[in-house]
Design a protein around this motif. Structure first.
Motif, PDB file in Angstrom:
ATOM      1  N   TYR A  45      35.852  62.243  62.082  1.00 25.67           N
ATOM      2  CA  TYR A  45      34.290  61.513  61.762  1.00 25.67           C
ATOM      3  C   TYR A  45      33.780  61.633  63.015  1.00 25.67           C
ATOM      4  O   TYR A  45      32.236  61.589  62.920  1.00 25.67           O
ATOM      5  CB  TYR A  45      34.123  59.943  61.368  1.00 25.67           C
ATOM      6  CG  TYR A  45      35.362  59.661  60.438  1.00 25.67           C
ATOM      7  CD1 TYR A  45      35.651  60.492  59.370  1.00 25.67           C
ATOM      8  CD2 TYR A  45      36.007  58.618  60.679  1.00 25.67           C
ATOM      9  CE1 TYR A  45      36.660  60.257  58.644  1.00 25.67           C
ATOM     10  CE2 TYR A  45      37.224  58.043  59.608  1.00 25.67           C
ATOM     11  CZ  TYR A  45      37.293  59.118  58.422  1.00 25.67           C
ATOM     12  OH  TYR A  45      38.343  58.613  57.660  1.00 25.67           O
ATOM     13  N   CYS A  49      32.740  66.355  63.418  1.00 24.76           N
ATOM     14  CA  CYS A  49      31.271  66.353  62.972  1.00 24.76           C
ATOM     15  C   CYS A  49      30.330  66.984  64.081  1.00 24.76           C
ATOM     16  O   CYS A  49      29.168  67.630  63.522  1.00 24.76           O
ATOM     17  CB  CYS A  49      30.801  65.039  62.541  1.00 24.76           C
ATOM     18  SG  CYS A  49      31.559  64.384  61.065  1.00 24.76           S
ATOM     19  N   ASP A 196      44.672  70.370  53.199  1.00 28.27           N
ATOM     20  CA  ASP A 196      43.565  69.956  52.741  1.00 28.27           C
ATOM     21  C   ASP A 196      43.269  68.455  53.322  1.00 28.27           C
ATOM     22  O   ASP A 196      44.368  67.876  53.836  1.00 28.27           O
ATOM     23  CB  ASP A 196      43.667  69.870  51.115  1.00 28.27           C
ATOM     24  CG  ASP A 196      42.314  69.571  50.396  1.00 28.27           C
ATOM     25  OD1 ASP A 196      42.573  69.333  49.165  1.00 28.27           O
ATOM     26  OD2 ASP A 196      41.244  69.609  51.196  1.00 28.27           O
ATOM     27  N   ILE A 197      41.919  68.258  53.472  1.00 25.64           N
ATOM     28  CA  ILE A 197      41.633  66.959  54.009  1.00 25.64           C
ATOM     29  C   ILE A 197      41.967  65.751  52.813  1.00 25.64           C
ATOM     30  O   ILE A 197      41.836  65.860  51.883  1.00 25.64           O
ATOM     31  CB  ILE A 197      40.331  66.709  54.424  1.00 25.64           C
ATOM     32  CG1 ILE A 197      39.898  67.754  55.286  1.00 25.64           C
ATOM     33  CG2 ILE A 197      39.997  65.461  54.931  1.00 25.64           C
ATOM     34  CD1 ILE A 197      38.517  67.993  55.675  1.00 25.64           C
ATOM     35  N   ASP A 198      42.739  64.757  53.221  1.00 24.93           N
ATOM     36  CA  ASP A 198      43.048  63.632  52.398  1.00 24.93           C
ATOM     37  C   ASP A 198      41.716  63.114  51.754  1.00 24.93           C
ATOM     38  O   ASP A 198      40.637  63.070  52.494  1.00 24.93           O
ATOM     39  CB  ASP A 198      43.674  62.594  53.202  1.00 24.93           C
ATOM     40  CG  ASP A 198      44.457  61.726  52.410  1.00 24.93           C
ATOM     41  OD1 ASP A 198      45.498  61.578  52.503  1.00 24.93           O
ATOM     42  OD2 ASP A 198      43.649  60.517  51.991  1.00 24.93           O
ATOM     43  N   SER A 199      41.788  62.648  50.637  1.00 25.71           N
ATOM     44  CA  SER A 199      40.408  62.218  50.055  1.00 25.71           C
ATOM     45  C   SER A 199      40.145  60.783  50.826  1.00 25.71           C
ATOM     46  O   SER A 199      38.896  60.550  50.802  1.00 25.71           O
ATOM     47  CB  SER A 199      40.619  61.699  48.381  1.00 25.71           C
ATOM     48  OG  SER A 199      41.710  60.982  48.463  1.00 25.71           O
ATOM     49  N   ARG A 200      40.888  60.055  51.222  1.00 21.37           N
ATOM     50  CA  ARG A 200      40.403  58.835  51.995  1.00 21.37           C
ATOM     51  C   ARG A 200      39.730  59.189  53.275  1.00 21.37           C
ATOM     52  O   ARG A 200      38.811  58.475  53.630  1.00 21.37           O
ATOM     53  CB  ARG A 200      41.721  58.185  52.758  1.00 21.37           C
ATOM     54  CG  ARG A 200      42.272  57.279  51.381  1.00 21.37           C
ATOM     55  CD  ARG A 200      43.663  56.739  52.078  1.00 21.37           C
ATOM     56  NE  ARG A 200      44.540  57.599  52.027  1.00 21.37           N
ATOM     57  CZ  ARG A 200      45.759  57.378  52.465  1.00 21.37           C
ATOM     58  NH1 ARG A 200      46.208  56.417  52.989  1.00 21.37           N
ATOM     59  NH2 ARG A 200      46.715  58.542  52.857  1.00 21.37           N
ATOM     60  N   LEU A 201      39.895  60.279  53.903  1.00 20.88           N
ATOM     61  CA  LEU A 201      39.181  60.764  55.058  1.00 20.88           C
ATOM     62  C   LEU A 201      38.064  61.386  54.574  1.00 20.88           C
ATOM     63  O   LEU A 201      36.706  61.171  55.353  1.00 20.88           O
ATOM     64  CB  LEU A 201      39.852  62.051  55.625  1.00 20.88           C
ATOM     65  CG  LEU A 201      41.076  61.551  56.388  1.00 20.88           C
ATOM     66  CD1 LEU A 201      41.804  62.985  56.967  1.00 20.88           C
ATOM     67  CD2 LEU A 201      40.936  60.473  57.378  1.00 20.88           C
ATOM     68  N   ARG A 202      37.984  62.138  53.274  1.00 24.58           N
ATOM     69  CA  ARG A 202      36.612  62.843  52.654  1.00 24.58           C
ATOM     70  C   ARG A 202      35.683  61.771  52.598  1.00 24.58           C
ATOM     71  O   ARG A 202      34.267  62.038  52.769  1.00 24.58           O
ATOM     72  CB  ARG A 202      37.130  63.387  51.754  1.00 24.58           C
ATOM     73  CG  ARG A 202      36.648  65.061  51.760  1.00 24.58           C
ATOM     74  CD  ARG A 202      36.738  65.741  50.628  1.00 24.58           C
ATOM     75  NE  ARG A 202      38.770  66.108  50.609  1.00 24.58           N
ATOM     76  CZ  ARG A 202      39.419  66.310  49.585  1.00 24.58           C
ATOM     77  NH1 ARG A 202      38.486  66.554  48.318  1.00 24.58           N
ATOM     78  NH2 ARG A 202      40.436  66.769  49.290  1.00 24.58           N
ATOM     79  N   ILE A 203      35.790  60.444  51.997  1.00 26.91           N
ATOM     80  CA  ILE A 203      34.886  59.664  51.851  1.00 26.91           C
ATOM     81  C   ILE A 203      34.026  59.183  53.138  1.00 26.91           C
ATOM     82  O   ILE A 203      32.878  58.895  52.752  1.00 26.91           O
ATOM     83  CB  ILE A 203      35.072  58.334  50.919  1.00 26.91           C
ATOM     84  CG1 ILE A 203      36.342  57.755  51.630  1.00 26.91           C
ATOM     85  CG2 ILE A 203      35.654  58.618  49.459  1.00 26.91           C
ATOM     86  CD1 ILE A 203      36.552  56.497  51.191  1.00 26.91           C
ATOM     87  N   PHE A 205      33.989  61.220  55.896  1.00 25.24           N
ATOM     88  CA  PHE A 205      33.940  62.664  56.868  1.00 25.24           C
ATOM     89  C   PHE A 205      32.611  63.294  56.227  1.00 25.24           C
ATOM     90  O   PHE A 205      31.713  63.696  57.095  1.00 25.24           O
ATOM     91  CB  PHE A 205      35.000  63.547  56.352  1.00 25.24           C
ATOM     92  CG  PHE A 205      34.949  65.101  57.065  1.00 25.24           C
ATOM     93  CD1 PHE A 205      34.519  65.003  58.457  1.00 25.24           C
ATOM     94  CD2 PHE A 205      35.102  65.920  56.605  1.00 25.24           C
ATOM     95  CE1 PHE A 205      34.398  66.175  59.225  1.00 25.24           C
ATOM     96  CE2 PHE A 205      35.192  67.338  57.175  1.00 25.24           C
ATOM     97  CZ  PHE A 205      34.763  67.411  58.572  1.00 25.24           C
ATOM     98  N   TYR A 206      32.474  63.492  54.994  1.00 25.40           N
ATOM     99  CA  TYR A 206      31.162  64.116  54.420  1.00 25.40           C
ATOM    100  C   TYR A 206      29.986  63.499  54.748  1.00 25.40           C
ATOM    101  O   TYR A 206      28.957  64.003  55.293  1.00 25.40           O
ATOM    102  CB  TYR A 206      31.295  64.494  52.987  1.00 25.40           C
ATOM    103  CG  TYR A 206      32.484  65.449  52.719  1.00 25.40           C
ATOM    104  CD1 TYR A 206      32.957  66.514  53.548  1.00 25.40           C
ATOM    105  CD2 TYR A 206      33.014  65.526  51.254  1.00 25.40           C
ATOM    106  CE1 TYR A 206      33.826  67.264  53.327  1.00 25.40           C
ATOM    107  CE2 TYR A 206      34.010  66.384  50.964  1.00 25.40           C
ATOM    108  CZ  TYR A 206      34.620  67.328  52.140  1.00 25.40           C
ATOM    109  OH  TYR A 206      35.459  68.133  51.807  1.00 25.40           O
TER     110      TYR A 206
END
Lengths: 237, 72
Positions: A45, A49, A196-203, A205-206
């Motif tokens: 993050y 980034c 792939d990035i884990d969806s827990r990270l994605r929420i 990260f983006y």
């Protein structure tokens, strides 16, 4: 005054909200449990980034350089140089944070030798890219003629942007790299090899990318306005 | 035969799950920091820095806005 807030500042507030969310969510939300990385996965993050923000700011700078060459409007040259400046700042911060992260994951936990880390193609590539952008500012400083400076540095900025892609994105993916995304990393780092990035990270990260980028844009606009003010004073005198 | 297969599947599943659980336990995370609440201190410190930074940049923004108004 209120129209100023609604019209111009909403994205500055958005930047703050997103970065506050990045810190709160980034430290408190659940992350995948990976060996070697451990909690340091949260650097995604912050460290990653910085590079994303740098890329976006350099893209904006590149667009303004092309705009300058098309229009010869001095404003575009100022925009291009200030966005490149903040992009370089993000790149340096990304590099600095990367050294800390590498020290505690690659060297300490993964027992990579320092020589192996120094051979890391992405580190070399990023260093080359940042040095090319460093030369952009040296080039700018070496002209006394404003129009010549703007024209030559706009052309150079396009070259620098073109060099960014092979040095950061293409070459590290062709040869083995310690960074994720490298094919067949024989250096052996299963922890970094998630495709792939884990969806827990994605929420987190983006939103973090958007927040950091908006902060960079804000700083760039302040630098641009300051430069425009300086130029105006110069002309008035 | 079918029952045997089911039983085998059950045992294999249990083994797999325990392996997964074991692997998860082995990966060290800052769980103690989270359980005794000290992670909130870190969050508070970072938020303070962030707020301070944003206030600073905002003041800078305001100052330049004032200069711009004076120029016009």
């Amino acid at each position: 005054m209120s129209s100023f807030f609604v019209r111009k500042s909403w994205w500055k507030i958005l930047s703050f909200v997103l970065l506050a969310y990045t810190i709160i969510g980034g430290f408190l939300l659940d992350v995948p449990r990976l060996p070697i990385l451990n909690e340091s996965i949260r650097n995604l993050y912050f460290h990653v980034c910085m590079w994303f923000g740098m890329m976006i700011l350099f893209i904006v700078s590149f667009i303004y350089s092309i705009k300058y060459l098309r229009t010869s409007n001095h404003r575009n040259d100022i925009f291009a140089s200030k966005f490149a400046a903040v992009g370089s700042l993000f790149g340096i911060l990304g590099y600095a944070t990367g050294t800390i992260w590498a020290n505690y994951t690659w060297i300490t936990d993964q027992n990579q030798s320092l020589a192996n880390v120094l051979k890391e193609p992405k580190l070399i590539g990023a260093a080359i890219a940042l040095l090319i952008y460093g030369a952009y500012f040296v080039l700018r400083g070496s002209f006394t003629d404003i129009d010549k400076r703007a024209r030559v540095s706009a052309v150079y900025n396009i070259f620098a942007f073109a060099m960014l892609f092979p040095s950061i994105w293409i070459i590290p993916r062709l040869v083995g790299s310690l960074h994720p995304g490298a094919p067949g990393s024989e250096s052996g780092n299963p922890a970094l090899n998630f495709n792939d990035i884990d969806s827990r990270l994605r929420i987190v990260f983006y939103p973090a990318i958007i927040g950091w980028t908006l902060l960079g844009v804000w700083i760039a606009t302040i630098k641009i306005r300051l430069q425009l003010l300086k130029d105006k004073t110069l002309i008035n005198v | 035969m079918y029952k045997l297969f089911l039983r085998f599947l059950f045992i294999a599943g249990c083994l797999f799950l325990s392996c997964v659980a074991f692997a998860q336990d082995k990966v060290e995370m800052a769980d103690s920091m989270r359980s005794n609440g000290k992670i909130y201190v870190v969050v508070a410190v970072c938020l303070t820095i962030l707020i301070g930074l944003f206030i600073y940049v905002f003041m800078l923004d305001k100052k330049i806005s004032r200069f711009e108004k004076n120029k016009e």
